[in-house]
Enzyme design. Structure first.
Site, short mmCIF file in Angstrom:
data_model
loop_
_atom_site.label_atom_id
_atom_site.label_comp_id
_atom_site.label_asym_id
_atom_site.label_seq_id
_atom_site.Cartn_x
_atom_site.Cartn_y
_atom_site.Cartn_z
N SER A 9 0.90 -0.99 -0.07
CA SER A 9 0.16 -0.06 0.26
C SER A 9 0.91 1.48 0.03
O SER A 9 -0.16 2.08 0.04
CB SER A 9 -0.86 0.47 1.58
N HIS A 41 4.12 6.48 4.68
CA HIS A 41 2.38 4.74 4.42
C HIS A 41 3.91 4.10 4.62
O HIS A 41 4.95 3.46 4.26
CB HIS A 41 2.70 4.91 3.51
#
Length: 446
Positions: free
Chosen positions: A62, A292
């Site tokens: 992701s 992230h």
């Protein structure tokens, strides 16, 4: 273990900690004082014994969402779109089944606040029209909660953003990503095409059992249409740091304004962090960080930056306790430079007198959560609907009003939350990153 300003022992530290946390292979990259340092350890595949190197490819999961968000913001900066445009105006049709479908905006998809039930992992083929076909399937997505009500991590939303990019730049997502982002940044090894990854030193995922023994993760074809959300990008730790460096400096093909906009908070998270436009945001000891994490089956990746200190750190790993490895490696590095680290605080237990309002079953597109009480703690069984994954079980301890801390796998700082009690006091939503809605029996009772 402490981390000095000298990064010369980075490989030795990586070797030590991969062994400690049962990680077969890992690669790490650090940008500090304008200099990039790399380290690699272990093997890419325990059956072949191929050594991990700094140029080895890993699935970064992701983290790809930050790439997709960057391209969307680039298109907005060029005046091709506005992030407050309704998605419908760009796709030509409404996504979602319900009264809110026509109003969902690009900004909401970027910030995971659309309310769409987003774990739609279906395979629409390997051709260049895979995303176009997938987006049509999203017409029937349910809303698990109203738009802007809660943070609700949404993979389908990022796939739809990928489709927007295809329409705006008139090409398939893979080509748009390469032409407008990875190639200009010199990320020459990064690729979304598995046939290209196979020509490089590429990592395999590994699963570790209860005894600590590692084995190759089962082969699972990952849908191309979910590429913009994180199912296809292979990259190196150094390429990830190149991407992070561009966001720190606001250099072409980005801009300082674009980078600052992506780091602006949009929605608060239960653990005290927030989410921007493609990045998670953490403030620790007054220092701001953005980054992230990513994961696929048996692989994990991390990329975090501190804008005020100009440091970026990335890690790619292929199994084992990769979150513990990240904490042990990156924590001291950031502490050394910033006086703080982008690690969510491990909140202390706060007594909860009555667990009854939380007990029940909650569901979304991808998972059914069965919440019960055992010995004064909430016990959760997560039944997965995709990828033939076994059920996940974990316990949750109270850490604040309607908030609970859980250990899921090797993540020990997960904070969940319950929202909106009904007239009987039973909560209607359970958030564990994704929002799950309480299931009612046929008689209308939960």
């Amino acid at each position: 273990m402490t981390c000095s300003g000298d990064l010369s022992d980075l490989t030795a530290r990586l070797d030590e900690l991969t062994r400690r946390f049962g990680v077969p292979g890992a690669s790490m990259s650090v940008l500090r004082d304008g200099v990039v340092s790399n380290a690699a350890s272990g093997v890419l595949n325990i059956e072949t014994g191929v050594e991990t190197r700094s140029n080895s490819l890993f699935q970064v999961g992701s983290i790809t969402k930050a790439f997709t968000a960057t391209l969307i913001m680039r298109a907005a900066g060029e005046g091709r779109i506005s992030i407050d445009d309704p998605l419908q105006s760009l796709l030509g049709f409404a996504v979602g089944d319900g009264e809110w479908a026509k109003a969902v905006t690009i900004r909401q998809l970027l910030a995971h606040t659309s309310g769409l039930d987003g774990d739609l992992f279906i395979d629409t083929g390997r051709d260049d029209d895979a995303l176009a076909r997938y987006s049509l399937k999203c017409k029937s997505l349910k809303f698990v909660c109203p738009p802007d009500a809660f943070y609700n991590y949404c993979n389908a939303g990022y796939a739809l953003l990928g489709r927007v990019l295809e329409l705006v730049y008139e090409g398939c997502y893979d080509d748009v990503l390469r032409q407008y982002l990875t190639a200009p940044l010199g990320m020459d090894r990064s690729t979304t095409r598995p046939e290209e990854a196979l020509c490089a030193r590429v990592s395999a995922g590994h699963i570790v059992d209860a005894t600590g023994a590692a084995s190759l993760a089962p082969y699972t074809p990952l849908p191309r249409a979910l590429g913009p959300a994180g199912l296809t990008l292979h990259s190196t730790a150094e390429d990830l740091v190149r991407f992070g460096q561009a966001h720190l400096s606001g250099t072409a093909p980005l801009s300082p304004d674009l980078c600052r906009a992506m780091q602006a908070p949009q929605v608060d998270l239960p653990e005290g962090a927030s989410w921007g436009l493609g990045w998670k945001l953490i403030t620790a000891n007054g220092v701001e960080f953005f980054g992230h994490d990513g994961g696929t089956i048996g692989q994990g990746a991390f990329l975090w930056m501190c804008p005020s200190r100009g440091i970026a750190v990335s890690l790619c790993a292929n199994g084992g306790a990769s979150h513990h490895l990240w904490d042990a490696l990156a924590g001291p590095l950031f502490e050394d430079v910033c006086g703080a680290a982008p690690l969510v605080e491990k909140l202390p237990v706060a007594p909860c007198a009555d667990m009854t309002p939380y007990i029940g079953e909650y569901e979304n597109e991808g998972v059914r959560m069965k919440v019960s009480e055992e010995a004064g703690q909430l016990h959760v069984v997560a039944v997965h609907k995709y990828f033939s994954m076994p059920d996940t079980e974990f316990k949750m301890v109270p850490v604040g009003e309607n908030r609970f801390r859980a250990t899921i796998g090797d993540q020990d700082r997960v904070v969940t939350a319950f929202y909106q009690p009904d007239t009987n006091g039973k909560f209607q939503y359970f958030s564990a990153g994704r929002v799950h809605q309480r299931i009612c029996r046929g008689d209308g009772h939960a």
